[in-house]
Design an enzyme around this catalytic site. Structure first.
Site, PDB file in Angstrom:
ATOM      1  N   ARG A 153      46.623  34.481 103.507  1.00 41.73           N
ATOM      2  CA  ARG A 153      46.889  33.076 103.853  1.00 41.73           C
ATOM      3  C   ARG A 153      46.216  32.140 102.845  1.00 41.73           C
ATOM      4  NH1 ARG A 153      45.469  30.985 109.780  1.00 41.73           N
ATOM      5  NH2 ARG A 153      43.359  31.241 109.007  1.00 41.73           N
ATOM      6  N   LYS A 179      46.319  25.432 104.524  1.00 39.13           N
ATOM      7  CA  LYS A 179      44.942  25.293 105.034  1.00 39.13           C
ATOM      8  C   LYS A 179      44.084  24.640 103.944  1.00 39.13           C
ATOM      9  CE  LYS A 179      41.788  28.041 107.893  1.00 39.13           C
ATOM     10  NZ  LYS A 179      41.566  27.151 108.997  1.00 39.13           N
ATOM     11  N   GLU A 203      49.961  22.428 118.032  1.00 43.71           N
ATOM     12  CA  GLU A 203      48.717  23.227 117.942  1.00 43.71           C
ATOM     13  C   GLU A 203      47.521  22.329 118.218  1.00 43.71           C
ATOM     14  OE1 GLU A 203      47.905  24.588 113.913  1.00 43.71           O
ATOM     15  OE2 GLU A 203      48.697  22.737 113.085  1.00 43.71           O
TER      16      GLU A 203
END
Ligand code: PLP
Length: 262
Positions: free
Chosen positions: A85, A181, A214
């Site tokens: 990720r 991220k 989320e």
């Protein structure tokens, strides 16, 4: 009004003050056990040396990505998934990696090993690098890698038996920022503060079409009264591609098999 005169310090004096500043935190919940920095090309276990240069674009532009892996009983939990990720985030942020994947992996493992930590977390950052205070990283010398090992706080076990959440009033990140991220966590921090100020565990984002998205650092899932697991698609681009969410799919399938239905 009279301003107290600000001391001008030598390098040694500045470091000594950093050390004293850190020592004044001793006894608080988390402890930094080791840090790797590509700037000094090594690992330190001295918290006063765990610093990042101000002209690194991670600081003044937020042009950096990060990830976290838990350290459980001396093992890095799902390190490879977290590393994958990080690499995807770095490519979305157009940051060239300072090293190849295997080298980064090796550095992370060595940092945890040097820390002696058995339970805690490893946080690592890839930044567009050090160079200047411009917007574009074209003046940066090389991208940077930082990693820090944090001992788990004694009271760090996750809450059990349900938590109270609210709907966040802070605007959520649009794609592709939601699934990158990056270190730009201002909406997330404001959302968490909103939750805290209202006595909730987290504030959950709901998108403009009314679909649950989320929380500020967690994915969201529901188990309906009918025993169905319902979750915003972690690969759909609207939310972060959560490693926990993806793991839940694997474990849920096992649970369905074992219990004959979730
Ligand atoms: C915005 C956001 N969503 C979801 C998550 C959960 O991801 P993971 O399960 O990989 O920790 C995080 C974790 O940091 C996050 O920051």
């Amino acid at each position: 009004t009279k301003t107290a005169s600000v001391p001008i310090l030598s390098c040694e004096e500045a470091i000594e003050r950093l050390r004293r500043f850190r020592e004044s935190y001793e006894g608080e919940e988390c402890e930094y056990l080791a840090m790797y920095s590509s700037v000094f090309g090594g690992i330190t276990t001295d918290p006063s040396a765990m610093v990042v240069p101000l002209d690194d674009h991670i600081v003044h532009r937020g042009h950096a990505v990060f990830d976290t892996a838990l350290i459980c009983n001396g093992y890095l939990y799902e390190l490879d998934q977290h590393l994958d990720r990080l690499l995807v985030s770095a490519s979305m942020a157009k940051i060239n990696l300072p090293f190849d994947r295997d080298t980064i992996r090796g550095i992370l493992i060595q940092t945890v090993s040097a820390s002696g930590c058995r339970n805690g977390s490893l946080r690592y950052f890839v930044s567009s690098g050090i160079g200047d205070f411009q917007l574009s990283p074209s003046g940066c010398h090389a991208s940077s890698l930082y990693a820090v090992v944090i001992r788990a706080a004694a009271s760090s076990s996750p809450p059990r038996g349900g938590v109270r959440v609210i709907t966040s009033s802070v605007p959520m990140k649009p794609p592709p920022f939601a699934s990158t991220k990056s270190v730009n966590y201002l909406p997330n921090a404001l959302s968490q503060m909103e939750a805290e100020s209202r006595g909730a565990f987290a504030a959950v984002w709901v998108d403009p079409d009314g679909r649950v998205a989320e929380g500020p650092n967690v994915n969201v899932a529901f188990v309906t009264r009918e025993g169905e697991l319902v979750m915003p698609d972690p690969d759909g681009g609207r939310v972060l591609r959560g490693c926990t969410a993806r793991r839940v799919f694997v474990l849920a399938e096992e649970l369905v098999g074992r219990r004959g239905g979730l």
